[in-house]
Enzyme design. Structure first.
Site, PDB file in Angstrom:
ATOM      1  N   ARG A 227       0.848  -1.179   0.000  1.00 13.57           N
ATOM      2  CA  ARG A 227       0.000   0.000   0.000  1.00 13.57           C
ATOM      3  C   ARG A 227       0.897   1.246   0.000  1.00 13.57           C
ATOM      4  O   ARG A 227       1.992   1.237   0.562  1.00 13.57           O
ATOM      5  CB  ARG A 227      -0.905   0.038   1.236  1.00 13.57           C
ATOM      6  CG  ARG A 227      -2.078  -0.928   1.187  1.00 13.57           C
ATOM      7  CD  ARG A 227      -3.123  -0.534   0.128  1.00 13.57           C
ATOM      8  NE  ARG A 227      -4.273  -1.424   0.104  1.00 13.57           N
ATOM      9  CZ  ARG A 227      -4.430  -2.471  -0.708  1.00 13.57           C
ATOM     10  NH1 ARG A 227      -3.501  -2.784  -1.592  1.00 13.57           N
ATOM     11  NH2 ARG A 227      -5.523  -3.196  -0.651  1.00 13.57           N
ATOM     12  N   HIS A 275      -1.599   0.143  -9.873  1.00 14.68           N
ATOM     13  CA  HIS A 275      -2.197  -0.807  -8.928  1.00 14.68           C
ATOM     14  C   HIS A 275      -2.715  -2.063  -9.650  1.00 14.68           C
ATOM     15  O   HIS A 275      -3.901  -2.386  -9.604  1.00 14.68           O
ATOM     16  CB  HIS A 275      -3.333  -0.131  -8.139  1.00 14.68           C
ATOM     17  CG  HIS A 275      -3.637  -0.825  -6.839  1.00 14.68           C
ATOM     18  ND1 HIS A 275      -3.960  -0.157  -5.685  1.00 14.68           N
ATOM     19  CD2 HIS A 275      -3.663  -2.144  -6.506  1.00 14.68           C
ATOM     20  CE1 HIS A 275      -4.178  -1.025  -4.717  1.00 14.68           C
ATOM     21  NE2 HIS A 275      -3.999  -2.238  -5.194  1.00 14.68           N
TER      22      HIS A 275
HETATM   23  C1  GLV Z   1      -5.132  -5.099  -4.023  1.00 15.01           C
HETATM   24  O1  GLV Z   1      -4.488  -4.175  -3.692  1.00 15.01           O
HETATM   25  C2  GLV Z   1      -5.740  -5.995  -3.119  1.00 15.01           C
HETATM   26  O2  GLV Z   1      -5.933  -5.632  -1.948  1.00 15.01           O
HETATM   27  O3  GLV Z   1      -6.057  -7.107  -3.544  1.00 15.01           O
END
Ligand code: GLV
Length: 312
Positions: A227, A275
């Protein structure tokens, strides 16, 4: 009895998700928020960054299930119904994708690919003297399902792998494990390529700042697929610009999407992906989610349940 799917992020994919869940649970009525039908019928919410406050609409909700590995996107809703189990997603396919993504960047940095690219742009033929694989220590922050799998994969490639986590863990055969604040400096001091897969909690927010980044040996690399809020982005930019950190591959950010005016976009030693390191797959995740829903329906415990004490 129905399941509501809710997200502010995956709108264009909601039909695919709905089909994935329907295939795994033909007996359930799958609704996509805001088209949620009779709110009294909704027993399960399957969510990724759901619109804040909506889960209180469902008086008969039994559980909230995450469409991703992390649950910070659920916990951050200030208006969450109380006392319901929140279930994380531990999914083989997602873990495998994360492993491949991590391996890609480890090899990219380890075998000087980032240098060869810039040499090519300058038409330079320079053979870098490569560091031996056993001399490269990969430090993984977060040795849960994903971190452990990445570590085991790197060990099979002969990298020296160490790990760090908040709490003591039973020993891991090939991965030396450091834990707690006391052992963080030792861990960082031995790490040449830092991979972050920690979950975002009140304990991990901003845990890596200028002080911690300076503890990494000079010329180290960062791979952040956990994160964004865990590694301070301004401090990272400072250490990259000072040349202490050689390059960083970032898939997650304090604010997503990464704002256009963020300086990380322009830094020549920063690699940005939006992401995508571990994208949940509707068929595989649909199956995992359905197994947990079936467990709850039979009065069994789903796995893994978010723990308020651990924060993940
Ligand atoms: C992605 O960031 C997840 O939490 O799967």
């Amino acid at each position: 009895m129905s399941i509501v799917l809710a997200s502010t992020d995956f709108w264009e994919d909601m039909e695919v998700w709905s089909n994935g869940l329907q295939k795994a649970m033909p007996e359930m009525d799958i609704k996509v928020y805001p088209d949620d039908g009779d709110v009294n019928e909704v027993e399960f919410a399957v969510v990724w960054k759901h619109p804040r406050g909506i889960l209180k609409k469902y008086p008969n909700l039994k559980a909230i299930l995450s469409l991703g590995a992390g649950v910070d996107h659920i916990i951050s809703d200030p208006d969450l119904p109380e006392g319901l189990p929140i279930i994380r997603l531990v999914d083989k396919k997602l873990t495998h994708e994360m492993c491949l993504h991590a391996l890609h960047w480890v090899l990219h940095f380890h075998s000087d690919q980032y240098l060869y690219r810039s040499q090519q742009l300058k038409r330079q033929w320079i053979q870098q003297s490569s560091i031996q694989i056993e001399e490269r220590t990969i430090g993984i922050m977060g040795l849960g399902n994903i971190g452990r799998s990445i570590g085991e994969l790197l060990v099979t490639q002969s990298f020296n792998v160490i790990g760090w986590g908040a709490n003591q863990k039973s020993s891991l055969t090939d991965i030396k494990y450091y834990y707690g604040q006391d052992q963080l400096s030792d861990f960082l001091g031995r790490t040449n390529i830092l991979i972050n897969v920690l979950p975002l909690t009140s304990d991990t927010t901003n845990i890596i700042t200028k002080k911690e980044l300076s503890l990494l040996p000079k010329d180290s690399f960062i791979i952040n697929i956990g994160r964004g809020g865990i590694i301070n982005e301004d401090d990272l930019l400072t250490l990259l610009s000072e040349g202490h950190i050689k390059a960083a591959a970032l898939d997650v950010f304090a604010q997503e999407p990464l704002p256009e005016n963020n300086s990380l976009w322009d830094h020549p030693s920063v690699y940005i992906t939006p992401h995508i390191a571990g994208q949940s797959n509707p068929n595989s995740a649909g199956q995992t989610i359905s197994e947990n829903i079936h467990r709850i329906q039979k009065g069994e415990l789903p796995y893994p349940i978010y723990s308020r004490d651990n924060g993940y």
